[in-house]
Design a protein around this motif. Structure first.
Motif, PDB file in Angstrom:
ATOM      1  N   LEU A  94     -13.827  10.730  -3.204  1.00  0.00           N
ATOM      2  CA  LEU A  94     -12.406  10.774  -3.468  1.00  0.00           C
ATOM      3  C   LEU A  94     -11.608  11.496  -2.276  1.00  0.00           C
ATOM      4  N   LYS A  95     -12.233  12.582  -1.769  1.00  0.00           N
ATOM      5  CA  LYS A  95     -11.635  13.423  -0.807  1.00  0.00           C
ATOM      6  C   LYS A  95     -11.923  12.933   0.648  1.00  0.00           C
ATOM      7  N   GLY A  96     -12.842  12.283   0.781  1.00  0.00           N
ATOM      8  CA  GLY A  96     -13.375  11.758   2.256  1.00  0.00           C
ATOM      9  C   GLY A  96     -13.962  12.895   3.081  1.00  0.00           C
ATOM     10  N   GLU A  97     -14.361  14.045   2.373  1.00  0.00           N
ATOM     11  CA  GLU A  97     -14.817  15.056   3.127  1.00  0.00           C
ATOM     12  C   GLU A  97     -16.428  15.055   2.852  1.00  0.00           C
ATOM     13  N   ARG A  98     -17.199  15.686   3.810  1.00  0.00           N
ATOM     14  CA  ARG A  98     -18.582  15.925   3.710  1.00  0.00           C
ATOM     15  C   ARG A  98     -18.800  17.057   2.858  1.00  0.00           C
ATOM     16  N   ALA A  99     -19.799  16.829   1.728  1.00  0.00           N
ATOM     17  CA  ALA A  99     -20.099  17.620   0.669  1.00  0.00           C
ATOM     18  C   ALA A  99     -21.328  18.434   0.936  1.00  0.00           C
ATOM     19  N   THR A 100     -22.080  17.882   1.488  1.00  0.00           N
ATOM     20  CA  THR A 100     -23.482  18.450   1.993  1.00  0.00           C
ATOM     21  C   THR A 100     -24.388  17.598   2.956  1.00  0.00           C
ATOM     22  N   VAL A 101     -25.223  18.068   3.694  1.00  0.00           N
ATOM     23  CA  VAL A 101     -26.171  17.250   4.482  1.00  0.00           C
ATOM     24  C   VAL A 101     -27.613  17.525   4.002  1.00  0.00           C
ATOM     25  N   LEU A 102     -28.353  16.365   3.945  1.00  0.00           N
ATOM     26  CA  LEU A 102     -29.905  16.434   3.395  1.00  0.00           C
ATOM     27  C   LEU A 102     -30.579  16.377   4.688  1.00  0.00           C
ATOM     28  N   THR A 103     -31.384  17.553   5.206  1.00  0.00           N
ATOM     29  CA  THR A 103     -32.009  17.442   6.539  1.00  0.00           C
ATOM     30  C   THR A 103     -33.572  17.805   6.153  1.00  0.00           C
ATOM     31  N   GLY A 104     -34.204  17.395   6.850  1.00  0.00           N
ATOM     32  CA  GLY A 104     -35.913  17.489   6.400  1.00  0.00           C
ATOM     33  C   GLY A 104     -36.665  16.467   7.306  1.00  0.00           C
ATOM     34  N   HIS A 105     -35.915  15.218   7.562  1.00  0.00           N
ATOM     35  CA  HIS A 105     -36.811  14.110   8.087  1.00  0.00           C
ATOM     36  C   HIS A 105     -36.906  14.658   9.759  1.00  0.00           C
ATOM     37  N   ASP A 106     -37.950  14.059  10.436  1.00  0.00           N
ATOM     38  CA  ASP A 106     -38.082  14.128  11.974  1.00  0.00           C
ATOM     39  C   ASP A 106     -37.666  12.819  12.576  1.00  0.00           C
ATOM     40  N   ASN A 107     -37.064  11.948  11.914  1.00  0.00           N
ATOM     41  CA  ASN A 107     -36.888  10.614  12.801  1.00  0.00           C
ATOM     42  C   ASN A 107     -35.725  10.054  12.047  1.00  0.00           C
ATOM     43  N   ARG A 108     -35.124   8.758  12.467  1.00  0.00           N
ATOM     44  CA  ARG A 108     -34.311   7.904  11.925  1.00  0.00           C
ATOM     45  C   ARG A 108     -34.516   7.906  10.375  1.00  0.00           C
ATOM     46  N   ILE A 109     -33.293   8.043   9.612  1.00  0.00           N
ATOM     47  CA  ILE A 109     -33.395   7.672   8.227  1.00  0.00           C
ATOM     48  C   ILE A 109     -33.214   6.168   8.141  1.00  0.00           C
ATOM     49  N   SER A 110     -34.171   5.424   7.500  1.00  0.00           N
ATOM     50  CA  SER A 110     -34.070   3.898   7.493  1.00  0.00           C
ATOM     51  C   SER A 110     -33.521   3.443   6.260  1.00  0.00           C
ATOM     52  N   CYS A 111     -33.640   4.013   5.221  1.00  0.00           N
ATOM     53  CA  CYS A 111     -33.351   3.503   3.982  1.00  0.00           C
ATOM     54  C   CYS A 111     -33.070   4.787   3.061  1.00  0.00           C
ATOM     55  N   LEU A 112     -32.236   4.473   1.872  1.00  0.00           N
ATOM     56  CA  LEU A 112     -32.389   5.413   0.803  1.00  0.00           C
ATOM     57  C   LEU A 112     -31.924   4.592  -0.515  1.00  0.00           C
ATOM     58  N   ALA A 135       0.875  -1.122   0.053  1.00  0.00           N
ATOM     59  CA  ALA A 135       0.085   0.010  -0.022  1.00  0.00           C
ATOM     60  C   ALA A 135       0.778   1.059   0.107  1.00  0.00           C
ATOM     61  N   ASP A 136       1.225   1.755  -1.065  1.00  0.00           N
ATOM     62  CA  ASP A 136       2.205   2.399  -1.405  1.00  0.00           C
ATOM     63  C   ASP A 136       1.648   4.076  -1.242  1.00  0.00           C
ATOM     64  N   THR A 137       0.246   4.250  -1.304  1.00  0.00           N
ATOM     65  CA  THR A 137      -0.461   5.496  -1.269  1.00  0.00           C
ATOM     66  C   THR A 137      -1.726   5.449  -0.865  1.00  0.00           C
ATOM     67  N   THR A 138      -2.291   6.535  -0.460  1.00  0.00           N
ATOM     68  CA  THR A 138      -3.837   6.583  -0.129  1.00  0.00           C
ATOM     69  C   THR A 138      -4.681   6.956  -0.941  1.00  0.00           C
ATOM     70  N   LEU A 139      -6.109   6.773  -1.076  1.00  0.00           N
ATOM     71  CA  LEU A 139      -6.851   7.363  -1.901  1.00  0.00           C
ATOM     72  C   LEU A 139      -6.907   8.987  -1.903  1.00  0.00           C
ATOM     73  N   THR A 140      -6.843   9.519  -0.792  1.00  0.00           N
ATOM     74  CA  THR A 140      -6.757  11.001  -0.511  1.00  0.00           C
ATOM     75  C   THR A 140      -5.402  11.506  -1.273  1.00  0.00           C
ATOM     76  N   ASP A 141      -4.270  10.768  -1.031  1.00  0.00           N
ATOM     77  CA  ASP A 141      -3.148  11.320  -1.828  1.00  0.00           C
ATOM     78  C   ASP A 141      -3.360  11.208  -3.314  1.00  0.00           C
ATOM     79  N   ALA A 142      -3.808  10.194  -3.925  1.00  0.00           N
ATOM     80  CA  ALA A 142      -3.928   9.827  -5.137  1.00  0.00           C
ATOM     81  C   ALA A 142      -4.914  10.896  -5.874  1.00  0.00           C
TER      82      ALA A 142
END
Length: 338
Positions: free
Chosen positions: A298-316, A26-33
């Motif tokens: 690729l970056k491992g960063e959070r791009a955005t958050v979908l909000t609007g439900h009032d309880n646990r998201i069980s499936c998508l 493992a000579d590199t990581t996905l973030t570095d690549a």
């Protein structure tokens, strides 16, 4: 030392040797690549439709072919086929049990299936307006956690009896049983060529299976708690997992290794479901905190958050054409985003 103990010790030595060789190569990581890949920038996804009709927790959803029809299952004992363009119900199917955990629609759109704590996979024909029960598939000794059609004649199921099974719908018989997990199997993801699938289990492992010979080809570890969801990457060379350990992980099938861990200090709850965008650049994950986090794969960063439900998201789920995302929640609603 008994012969069995000697073989176990030898297998453990081989496992350690393989893991050591993997780390050395493992000579590199996905973030570095991906360092020179331009960032996504600010993203905004909005809820375009809210599907109202279920009277209890939504437990599962699955898109049909295209981006118009969606099937959902709820603890109100109903399986509903939706027209997401109009938000109208195409079919509302009463189930024999309220404790439904999974549902899916055949690629042809002719059939829908559900499974749950009754240990049965039930197949319904959608060819006529008055929906008919085509077949019940008994055989599992535990609940049905997930099901997926290969075509109108075959369906794949995952179960709390630690196995997965491939069924012939016409005869009602299991063609192949996939054994290897030591705990309940919670999720599966079918490859596009229908030759392989991935399963995720409470035993904290994900396994890659060959549908043609019933053999487990690879086992992936890394999670510290139950795996709730698995999903193939669009290119079929990697896959993602979501777990009770609050992380989402990306694994590569060619290297046989973990590529990335998606986590955030403020995420302190379980991940329930994962799905990729059509390109694979976005990895969507539903959580117990009512939110759907969208990660830059690729970056491992959070791009955005979908909000609007009032309880646990069980499936998508994401449509095959990549034009829409659907989320289902314990707040009894489904939302369609783009």
């Amino acid at each position: 030392m008994s012969e069995q103990a000697a073989l176990v010790a030898e297998a453990e030595q081989l496992r350690v040797k393989i893991e050591t060789d993997k780390r050395q190569k493992a000579d590199t990581t996905l973030t570095d690549a991906a360092e020179n890949v331009p960032p996504l920038g600010r993203m905004k996804m909005r809820a375009r439709r809210t599907l109202r009709g279920h009277l209890a927790k939504v437990s599962a959803l699955h898109w049909g072919a295209g981006s118009q029809h969606l099937v959902s299952a709820s603890q109100d004992g109903k399986l509903i086929v939706w027209d997401t363009y109009t938000t109208n119900k195409v079919n509302a199917i009463p189930l024999k049990t309220n404790w439904v955990m999974s549902c899916c629609m055949a690629p042809s759109g002719n059939f829908a299936a559900s499974g749950g704590l009754d240990n049965l996979c039930s197949i319904y024909s959608l060819r006529r307006r008055d929906v008919a029960l085509r077949r019940e598939l008994p055989g599992h000794d535990g609940y049905i956690s997930e099901c997926r059609f290969l075509d109108d004649q075959r369906i794949l199921t995952a179960s709390g009896d630690h196995t997965c099974a491939l069924w012939d719908i016409e005869t009602g018989q299991q063609n192949t049983t996939f054994t290897g997990h030591s705990e309940d199997v919670m999720s599966l993801s079918l490859s596009r060529d229908h030759n392989t699938f991935i399963s995720g289990s409470i035993d904290k492992t994900a396994r890659v299976w060959d549908l043609r010979d019933g053999v487990c080809k690879q086992v992936y570890t890394g999670h510290e708690e139950d795996i709730n969801s698995v999903c193939y990457f669009p290119g079929q060379k990697s896959f993602a997992t979501g777990s009770d350990d609050k992380t989402v992980r990306l694994y590569d099938l060619r290297a046989g290794q973990e590529l990335m861990v998606y986590s955030h200090p403020y995420i302190t709850v379980s991940c329930t479901s994962v799905a990729f965008s059509r390109s694979g650049r976005l990895l969507l994950a539903g959580y117990d905190d009512f939110n759907c986090n969208v990660w830059d794969t690729l970056k491992g960063e959070r791009a955005t958050v979908l909000t609007g439900h009032d309880n646990r998201i069980s499936c998508l789920g994401v449509t095959d054409d990549g034009k829409a995302v659907a989320t289902g929640s314990w707040d009894c609603f489904l939302k369609v985003w783009n």
